[in-house]
Write an enzyme that holds these catalytic residues in place. Structure first.
Site, PDB file in Angstrom:
ATOM      1  N   ARG A 141      25.553  -5.227  77.620  1.00 55.65           N
ATOM      2  CA  ARG A 141      24.990  -4.246  76.685  1.00 55.65           C
ATOM      3  C   ARG A 141      25.979  -3.916  75.555  1.00 55.65           C
ATOM      4  NH1 ARG A 141      20.828  -0.409  77.471  1.00 55.65           N
ATOM      5  NH2 ARG A 141      20.742  -1.085  79.634  1.00 55.65           N
ATOM      6  N   TYR A 167      23.945 -12.032  87.645  1.00 50.94           N
ATOM      7  CA  TYR A 167      24.011 -13.094  86.644  1.00 50.94           C
ATOM      8  C   TYR A 167      25.268 -12.875  85.810  1.00 50.94           C
ATOM      9  CZ  TYR A 167      21.668  -9.282  84.104  1.00 50.94           C
ATOM     10  OH  TYR A 167      21.316  -8.058  83.579  1.00 50.94           O
ATOM     11  N   ASP A 219      11.769   3.533  76.056  1.00 53.72           N
ATOM     12  CA  ASP A 219      11.547   4.304  77.280  1.00 53.72           C
ATOM     13  C   ASP A 219      10.970   5.684  77.014  1.00 53.72           C
ATOM     14  OD1 ASP A 219      12.372   2.298  78.911  1.00 53.72           O
ATOM     15  OD2 ASP A 219      14.289   3.190  79.468  1.00 53.72           O
TER      16      ASP A 219
END
Length: 360
Positions: A71, A183, A262
């Site tokens: 991020r 990952y 969101d």
């Protein structure tokens, strides 16, 4: 402030094509990882139930790549792009508290360094997340609903784990009342680990400290293969947060005010689409504002009309996936048989509607 909370993000083709369309592909390239496959595994035995090809196969199938990224790396590229764009100003540390609509647009009242501020503009877009204050100020009474699960996240240096655990793949381990995803990110130098557990802890927020021993105890040796347990043991520090979503809203905004991401459609992480839906929202909203630049209310209603059905479907699909992921007993056995029979290409096919999306 910009924070790296929830360090890993999956950018499926519906999101990566937007970023590439903005000309950010080359700038993101040094830090992204293009996983070669999605592996779905039985948590207890380690058996691969399905392997869906990604990499070049995903790019060929969907017209855009499947990426995973830290991020903070995505934030950096976006911030640097903003700084090079004279028409955009980024102000951090300013809290928006209320708004008032008039004939000329909208005025936002807030605080910066404890001092009151007022900012006027043509439109207000609330992207303030799951616990959006703006959503309530728009009159929505829908409250986030607790999913009885918590997400635990941590990073592991790639050199601290086996080659199999740092391979360029997205790995999904399915267990009873829990699952684990991992990952590589940051160009493969770190491994992002996400553990989802059935839980009663429900405090709001995004960055509560988590205890590694607690999460490791929940992934017991009798029920979980050694590989994910090794990854959990090597990871840290841990952060956790309670998982919530909302039922789809009938309307997102009114006048020159709307919601995005969101704030408009919080969803559970079982499709890895929270960030992707926000990126899609932004692309569509930008198009609508460009089409009617002197009429923000009309642009916002057009944006909402284009986005509501798709985001509601994604919310429902994410919640449904959560039930499938956490099956136990006979249900889990049947799920395993279905995954084996479906094979990887069949697994991807059911998400064609999701990954093939692109802006008009």
């Amino acid at each position: 402030q910009l924070e790296a909370i929830g360090a890993g993000i999956q950018l499926s083709p519906n999101a990566s094509r937007v970023l590439i369309g903005l000309g950010l592909g080359e700038r993101l390239a040094p830090t992204i990882v293009a996983p070669q496959a999605l592996n779905v595994m039985n948590a207890r035995t380690g058996r691969v139930l399905a392997r869906a090809p990604l990499g070049d196969a995903a790019t060929e199938r969907y017209g855009a790549p499947y990426w995973v990224i830290h991020r903070g790396d995505l934030h950096t590229v976006l911030r640097e792009t903003i700084e090079a764009t004279p028409l955009v100003t980024l102000q951090l540390g300013l809290r928006a508290e209320d708004f008032a609509v008039d004939d000329n647009g909208v005025t936002v009242g807030g605080r910066k360094d404890r001092q009151p501020t007022k900012t006027h503009g043509a439109a207000l877009i609330g992207a303030d997340g799951l616990w959006s204050e703006l959503r309530g100020r728009l009159g929505h009474r829908t409250q986030p609903r607790f999913a009885h699960h918590t997400a635990w996240r941590a990073l592991v240096p790639a050199e601290a784990v086996s080659s199999a655990l740092r391979a360029p793949t997205v790995n999904l381990w399915l267990g009873r009342h829990a699952h684990l995803v991992h990952y590589p990110v940051r160009g493969g130098s770190l491994v992002n680990v996400v553990a989802i557990l059935r839980d009663r802890w429900r405090e709001p927020g995004w960055s509560a400290a988590g205890d590694r021993d607690e999460v490791l105890a929940r992934f017991s040796a009798g029920m979980w293969h050694a590989a994910p347990r090794d990854l959990i043991a090597a990871a840290g520090p841990w952060q956790k947060w309670a998982l919530y979503d909302c039922r789809p809203l009938k309307q997102w905004g009114k006048g020159p005010v709307t919601l995005l991401g969101d704030a408009a459609h919080p969803m559970l992480p079982y499709l890895a689409q929270g960030a992707a839906m926000a990126i899609e929202d932004a692309a569509v909203l930008a198009q609508c504002l460009a089409q009617t630049p002197d009429d923000a209310p009309t642009a916002l209603r057009a944006y909402e009309a284009k986005r509501q059905k798709r985001t509601a479907r994604t919310q429902r699909a994410a919640r449904r996936n959560g039930g499938i992921y956490h099956m136990g007993g006979a249900e889990a056995f049947l799920r395993g048989l279905a995954l084996v029979a479906m094979r990887g290409t069949g697994l991807l096919r059911q998400y064609n509607w999701l990954y093939r999306w692109q802006p008009d």
